[in-house]
Design a protein around this motif. Structure first.
Motif, PDB file in Angstrom:
ATOM      1  N   SER A   1       0.764  -1.131   0.179  1.00 24.80           N
ATOM      2  CA  SER A   1      -0.034   0.058   0.063  1.00 24.80           C
ATOM      3  C   SER A   1       1.013   1.183  -0.214  1.00 24.80           C
ATOM      4  N   ASP A   2       0.349   2.356   0.056  1.00 24.78           N
ATOM      5  CA  ASP A   2       1.009   3.501  -0.207  1.00 24.78           C
ATOM      6  C   ASP A   2       1.921   3.647  -1.175  1.00 24.78           C
ATOM      7  N   VAL A   3       1.736   3.241  -2.367  1.00 27.69           N
ATOM      8  CA  VAL A   3       2.606   3.259  -3.644  1.00 27.69           C
ATOM      9  C   VAL A   3       1.780   4.112  -4.434  1.00 27.69           C
ATOM     10  N   LYS A   4       2.791   4.869  -4.945  1.00 29.23           N
ATOM     11  CA  LYS A   4       2.423   6.123  -6.226  1.00 29.23           C
ATOM     12  C   LYS A   4       3.118   5.828  -7.434  1.00 29.23           C
ATOM     13  N   LEU A   5       2.589   5.825  -8.453  1.00 34.69           N
ATOM     14  CA  LEU A   5       3.282   5.599  -9.578  1.00 34.69           C
ATOM     15  C   LEU A   5       3.462   7.333 -10.089  1.00 34.69           C
ATOM     16  N   ILE A   6       5.061   7.415 -10.147  1.00 36.35           N
ATOM     17  CA  ILE A   6       5.440   8.834 -10.862  1.00 36.35           C
ATOM     18  C   ILE A   6       5.284   8.762 -12.347  1.00 36.35           C
ATOM     19  N   ARG A   7       6.094   7.857 -12.848  1.00 38.07           N
ATOM     20  CA  ARG A   7       5.912   7.465 -14.430  1.00 38.07           C
ATOM     21  C   ARG A   7       6.225   6.364 -14.703  1.00 38.07           C
ATOM     22  N   ASN A   8       6.359   5.772 -15.621  1.00 38.59           N
ATOM     23  CA  ASN A   8       6.617   4.348 -16.059  1.00 38.59           C
ATOM     24  C   ASN A   8       7.643   3.568 -15.369  1.00 38.59           C
ATOM     25  N   GLY A   9       6.892   2.701 -14.580  1.00 35.93           N
ATOM     26  CA  GLY A   9       7.865   1.801 -13.857  1.00 35.93           C
ATOM     27  C   GLY A   9       8.529   2.369 -12.545  1.00 35.93           C
TER      28      GLY A   9
ATOM     29  N   GLU B   1       6.811   5.817  -6.109  1.00 35.12           N
ATOM     30  CA  GLU B   1       7.038   6.362  -4.980  1.00 35.12           C
ATOM     31  C   GLU B   1       6.333   5.661  -3.681  1.00 35.12           C
ATOM     32  N   ILE B   2       7.104   5.258  -2.413  1.00 32.09           N
ATOM     33  CA  ILE B   2       6.650   4.240  -1.720  1.00 32.09           C
ATOM     34  C   ILE B   2       7.041   4.892  -0.233  1.00 32.09           C
ATOM     35  N   GLU B   3       6.345   4.066   0.692  1.00 29.78           N
ATOM     36  CA  GLU B   3       6.760   4.303   1.961  1.00 29.78           C
ATOM     37  C   GLU B   3       7.523   3.095   2.638  1.00 29.78           C
ATOM     38  N   VAL B   4       8.408   3.140   3.328  1.00 28.76           N
ATOM     39  CA  VAL B   4       9.211   1.787   3.540  1.00 28.76           C
ATOM     40  C   VAL B   4       9.848   1.900   4.917  1.00 28.76           C
ATOM     41  N   SER B   5      10.260   0.748   5.348  1.00 36.28           N
ATOM     42  CA  SER B   5      10.971   0.678   6.769  1.00 36.28           C
ATOM     43  C   SER B   5      11.942  -0.224   6.329  1.00 36.28           C
ATOM     44  N   THR B   6      13.321  -0.205   6.981  1.00 34.45           N
ATOM     45  CA  THR B   6      14.468  -0.959   6.784  1.00 34.45           C
ATOM     46  C   THR B   6      14.289  -2.015   7.911  1.00 34.45           C
ATOM     47  N   ARG B   7      15.006  -3.267   7.644  1.00 39.29           N
ATOM     48  CA  ARG B   7      14.889  -4.277   8.353  1.00 39.29           C
ATOM     49  C   ARG B   7      16.163  -4.270   9.536  1.00 39.29           C
ATOM     50  N   THR B   8      15.734  -4.550  10.507  1.00 36.81           N
ATOM     51  CA  THR B   8      16.678  -4.646  11.581  1.00 36.81           C
ATOM     52  C   THR B   8      17.657  -6.018  11.542  1.00 36.81           C
TER      53      THR B   8
ATOM     54  N   SER C   1      13.478   0.984  12.412  1.00 38.50           N
ATOM     55  CA  SER C   1      13.290   1.963  11.727  1.00 38.50           C
ATOM     56  C   SER C   1      12.035   2.728  11.431  1.00 38.50           C
ATOM     57  N   ASP C   2      12.169   4.046  11.549  1.00 35.10           N
ATOM     58  CA  ASP C   2      10.617   4.574  11.110  1.00 35.10           C
ATOM     59  C   ASP C   2      10.547   4.711   9.793  1.00 35.10           C
ATOM     60  N   ALA C   3       9.354   4.933   9.262  1.00 32.84           N
ATOM     61  CA  ALA C   3       8.850   4.646   7.834  1.00 32.84           C
ATOM     62  C   ALA C   3       9.642   6.140   7.243  1.00 32.84           C
ATOM     63  N   GLN C   4       9.944   5.746   5.856  1.00 32.00           N
ATOM     64  CA  GLN C   4      10.576   7.023   5.027  1.00 32.00           C
ATOM     65  C   GLN C   4      10.291   6.770   3.527  1.00 32.00           C
ATOM     66  N   THR C   5      10.227   7.938   2.940  1.00 35.75           N
ATOM     67  CA  THR C   5      10.007   8.168   1.638  1.00 35.75           C
ATOM     68  C   THR C   5      10.850   7.513   0.721  1.00 35.75           C
ATOM     69  N   ALA C   6      10.706   6.799  -0.248  1.00 37.66           N
ATOM     70  CA  ALA C   6      11.679   6.230  -1.275  1.00 37.66           C
ATOM     71  C   ALA C   6      11.182   6.327  -2.638  1.00 37.66           C
ATOM     72  N   ILE C   7      12.014   6.249  -3.744  1.00 40.58           N
ATOM     73  CA  ILE C   7      11.529   6.142  -4.742  1.00 40.58           C
ATOM     74  C   ILE C   7      12.254   4.701  -5.371  1.00 40.58           C
ATOM     75  N   ALA C   8      11.434   3.889  -6.027  1.00 44.20           N
ATOM     76  CA  ALA C   8      11.763   2.580  -6.334  1.00 44.20           C
ATOM     77  C   ALA C   8      11.286   2.148  -7.664  1.00 44.20           C
ATOM     78  N   MET C   9      12.035   0.927  -8.162  1.00 39.62           N
ATOM     79  CA  MET C   9      11.407   0.329  -9.415  1.00 39.62           C
ATOM     80  C   MET C   9      11.675  -1.254  -8.997  1.00 39.62           C
ATOM     81  N   ILE C  10      10.837  -1.921  -9.679  1.00 38.36           N
ATOM     82  CA  ILE C  10      11.020  -3.342  -9.667  1.00 38.36           C
ATOM     83  C   ILE C  10      11.602  -3.996 -11.016  1.00 38.36           C
ATOM     84  N   VAL C  11      12.468  -5.278 -10.859  1.00 38.86           N
ATOM     85  CA  VAL C  11      13.130  -5.688 -11.775  1.00 38.86           C
ATOM     86  C   VAL C  11      12.553  -7.334 -11.927  1.00 38.86           C
ATOM     87  N   ALA C  12      12.076  -7.832 -12.675  1.00 44.72           N
ATOM     88  CA  ALA C  12      11.572  -9.218 -12.444  1.00 44.72           C
ATOM     89  C   ALA C  12      12.589  -9.993 -13.397  1.00 44.72           C
TER      90      ALA C  12
END
Length: 458
Positions: free
Chosen positions: A106-114, A117-124, A132-143
């Motif tokens: 959830s909280d995934v926003k499409l900026i443009r093709n692929g 913009e997501i809200e993430v937390s890092t693994r301990t 860690s607190d949630a932070q904003t990140a720019i992401a892409m998925i590769v299959a």
């Protein structure tokens, strides 16, 4: 005369303009930084970095398989300076490797093709670490080919702060530059205005000859005020010196006038002969000098306007001409006049009459027989203009500025009668009337002198 007639010609304003120009060059640069330091630039830079990372991992997966990718991710995560976030999962959505806590659903926003913009937390690293607190990140998925999926993200919080800091700094710099520019122009205006005030007061002191006037001191904190105080101290010394010189000469003239008068009385009791008349003439000449000195001093030191009234200067000049007409006719001097009708001015009629007679006397004295003299009396604006031009022996250019000095006589006039006080008296009367007096070469002949006077009508 104002020291600086136009603000644009002031060195202070020139320096302020150059300084302001350079500051606005800095403003333009900061404005450019402000325009490029925006979210779009941040997204483009982050997208390029993620795409480069995706290309590297895809090539590694195709050539060495999943294990090589896992090893590369673990190696990446050991680097504390690495700001990338990863989440590798298999076809069953099971976590394999990475430093992200969860796969974003959830909280995934499409900026443009692929690009997401997501809200993430890092693994301990272990269960005792604080999540860690949630932070904003720019992401892409590769299959990958066997349905493994790798999420590559990059946190933008630090970059957003950097952009905010750059934008804020730019705005602060622009405001500071504008304030400095306004202050520099204001200081330049203040300096030029103060200099002009000092110059105007000094010019008034010079034109009126009143050394008792002082420059106005507006404050005591700036350098110009300190300069004004120093100039006032200098005027105090000058006034004391001039008054001392005047008092000495006046006292001498006053004290010697009485014994000279007695001497003349005794000479008149002698038998009639040529020596007696010569001695009496010399006494009369010395008495005339003393009387002229005392008269000039009285006019300069008692600059009062009680005797001022509206007078017809045309009639005053005609009376002066009538007085000298016999002398001019005797020397066959051609007199031409250009006198305006009924030219009035607020003045001391007797003093102005003395000005006219002194100047006509000077012109007739130094103009040879069969020469010419031209008198002009006219109104120019709010002033009455009077000039006397002759075809006499003239004066060298270097001596023109010295003609009103007491006892000054040009080399060409040494043999003529006179004591060098006539023009000094004229200058004192003109200054009393707040007028101006100047000399130039004659305009009616190759030789000769022109004296020009302007007196305010009111």
């Amino acid at each position: 005369m104002r020291a600086i007639k136009a603000y644009s010609k002031s060195s202070s304003f020139l320096v302020s303009f150059i300084f302001t120009f350079l500051l606005f060059v800095g403003v333009a640069f900061n404005t450019y930084v402000l325009s490029v330091s925006n979210d779009d630039l941040l997204i483009r830079e982050t997208e390029a970095a993620i795409l480069a990372d995706i290309g590297g991992f895809r090539s590694l997966y195709e050539s060495a398989g999943q294990s090589a990718v896992i090893a590369a991710l673990e190696n990446r995560l050991k680097n504390r300076n690495n700001d990338f976030l990863y989440y590798l999962k298999n076809a069953d959505d099971e976590f394999i490797a990475g430093n992200l806590k969860d796969w974003p659903e959830s909280d995934v926003k499409l900026i443009r093709n692929g690009l997401l913009e997501i809200e993430v937390s890092t693994r301990t690293s272990n269960e005792h670490d604080t999540p860690s607190d949630a932070q904003t990140a720019i992401a892409m998925i590769v299959a990958f080919s066997n349905q493994d999926n790798l999420l590559i993200a990059r946190s933008v919080q630090n970059y957003e702060f950097a952009v905010w800091l750059a934008q804020t700094s730019s705005w602060v710099m622009i405001i500071i530059v504008c304030i400095i520019s306004i202050l520099s122009l204001a200081v330049a205006y203040y300096v030029v205005s103060r200099i002009n005030k000092i110059s105007d007061t000094a010019d008034e002191i010079i034109s009126s000859g009143n050394l008792s006037e002082r420059l106005y001191v507006e404050s005591d904190w700036d350098d110009l005020s300190k300069l004004t105080v120093s100039l006032n101290l200098m005027l105090d010394k000058l006034e004391q010196s001039v008054n001392g010189i005047r008092s000495v000469s006046d006292n001498i003239a006053h004290d010697l006038r009485t014994p000279l008068t007695r001497l003349k009385t005794h000479l008149e009791q002698l038998k009639e002969d040529e020596l007696k008349h010569n001695l009496i003439a010399e006494c009369d000449n010395i008495l005339a000098i003393f009387n002229s000195l005392l008269r000039i001093t009285y006019i300069e030191t008692n600059a009062k306007r009680e005797g001022f009234e509206q007078s017809n200067l045309s009639l005053v000049l005609e009376d002066a001409i009538d007085l000298y007409q016999p002398i001019l006719e005797e020397k066959h001097i051609e007199l031409s006049t250009d006198i305006g009708n009924d030219l009035y001015a607020i003045c001391d009629k007797s003093l102005i009459f003395q000005v006219f007679t002194n100047l006509i006397d000077n012109a007739s004295k130094f103009t040879p027989a069969k020469g010419s003299i031209k008198l002009v009396l006219s109104q120019q604006g709010n002033n009455v203009f009077f000039s006397v031009c002759d075809s006499g022996i003239g004066v060298d250019d270097a001596a023109l500025s010295k003609l009103t000095q007491r006892f000054y006589r040009a080399d060409k006039s040494r043999t003529a009668r006179g004591n060098g006080l006539g023009l000094s008296l004229v200058s004192a009367v003109v200054a009393l009337h707040l007028g101006e007096m100047s000399f130039s070469n004659s305009t009616i002949a190759d030789t000769g002198l022109c004296c020009k006077i302007t007196i305010p009508c009111k």
